[in-house]
Design a protein around this motif. Structure first.
Motif, short mmCIF file in Angstrom:
data_model
loop_
_atom_site.label_atom_id
_atom_site.label_comp_id
_atom_site.label_asym_id
_atom_site.label_seq_id
_atom_site.Cartn_x
_atom_site.Cartn_y
_atom_site.Cartn_z
N ASN A 83 31.17 10.41 91.81
CA ASN A 83 29.87 10.40 92.49
C ASN A 83 29.78 11.36 93.68
N GLY A 84 30.88 11.62 94.34
CA GLY A 84 30.87 12.60 95.43
C GLY A 84 30.60 14.01 94.91
N ILE A 85 31.18 14.33 93.77
CA ILE A 85 30.93 15.64 93.15
C ILE A 85 29.52 15.67 92.56
N ARG A 86 29.08 14.56 91.98
CA ARG A 86 27.70 14.49 91.46
C ARG A 86 26.71 14.80 92.58
N SER A 87 26.89 14.19 93.75
CA SER A 87 26.02 14.42 94.90
C SER A 87 26.09 15.88 95.35
N THR A 88 27.29 16.44 95.35
CA THR A 88 27.46 17.84 95.76
C THR A 88 26.71 18.76 94.80
N ILE A 89 26.87 18.55 93.50
CA ILE A 89 26.16 19.36 92.50
C ILE A 89 24.65 19.21 92.67
N ASP A 90 24.19 17.98 92.85
CA ASP A 90 22.75 17.73 93.00
C ASP A 90 22.18 18.45 94.22
N HIS A 91 22.89 18.39 95.33
CA HIS A 91 22.37 19.00 96.56
C HIS A 91 22.56 20.51 96.62
N LEU A 92 23.62 21.03 96.02
CA LEU A 92 23.80 22.48 96.00
C LEU A 92 22.96 23.13 94.91
N ARG A 116 25.23 20.53 102.01
CA ARG A 116 24.11 21.46 101.84
C ARG A 116 23.55 21.98 103.16
N PRO A 117 23.20 21.11 104.13
CA PRO A 117 22.64 21.65 105.36
C PRO A 117 23.64 22.51 106.14
N LEU A 118 24.92 22.18 106.07
CA LEU A 118 25.92 22.97 106.78
C LEU A 118 26.01 24.38 106.19
N ILE A 119 26.11 24.47 104.86
CA ILE A 119 26.26 25.82 104.28
C ILE A 119 24.96 26.62 104.42
N ASP A 120 23.81 25.94 104.39
CA ASP A 120 22.55 26.65 104.62
C ASP A 120 22.50 27.21 106.04
#
Length: 186
Positions: A112-121, A73-77
């Motif tokens: 869980n890695g994808i869950r975290s990605t969905i949650d943060h994006l 998230r912070p990188l793409i932002d």
């Protein structure tokens, strides 16, 4: 600009484990093009390069798998990259070893890695490449299985899937994702 993220766990201990299939694809892309992960920021290591006149960022989050979104998230932002221009590569228990599957969007499927990605994006609208690692065929727990190394008998299939996934990443740089999906999901 496009961002290709390989999911995995940092450190030597996890280097060749099933859970690090995403890192393995990033390593293959780096090797093919003579690139290096020469930037450390956003809880990850990344490279910013050009391929076919497209600027591309390759990222390996260093947050451990279950917190991957904290790096993405912070990188793409910071770079102004839209979630639909993000491609996340990760291991998948539901695909046999040696297979890959591309998807334009979807749920986390228990990963869980994808869950975290969905949650943060805040969206499920990002591209994915799933790398098949199969399921344990004995009483091995899923955690022990994904944190275990591939057996020698599977290494050829694993290498094939890593190569195909890297090919798909390169194809996406110059083509639409549906076209790439049609080619690599057949």
């Amino acid at each position: 600009m496009k961002c290709i993220v390989g999911l995995g766990n940092p450190g030597k201990k996890y280097e060749s484990t099933r859970h690090n299939a995403g890192f393995m694809v990033i390593d293959e892309l780096l090797k093919r093009h003579g690139w290096e992960l020469n930037k450390k920021k956003f809880n990850g290591y990344y490279a910013m390069e050009h391929l076919d006149a497209e600027k591309v960022i390759l990222l390996k989050p260093q947050t451990y798998m279950n917190l991957s979104g904290q790096s993405i998230r912070p990188l793409i932002d910071y770079y102004g990259i839209e979630p639909e221009d993000v491609l996340v590569i990760y291991d998948d228990l539901d695909l046999p070893t040696g297979r890959i599957r591309l998807r334009q969007k979807g749920g986390h499927g228990g990963h869980n890695g994808i869950r975290s990605t969905i949650d943060h994006l805040g969206t499920k609208e990002f591209k994915r490449i799933r790398i098949g690692v199969g399921r344990p065929d004995d009483s091995t727990s899923v955690i022990d299985y994904v944190l275990g190394s591939f057996p020698k008998a599977e290494l050829e299939e694993v290498d094939s899937s890593i190569q195909k996934a890297a090919d798909a990443c390169e194809a996406w740089i110059g083509d639409s994702f549906p076209v790439v999906m049609n080619k690599f999901n057949s």
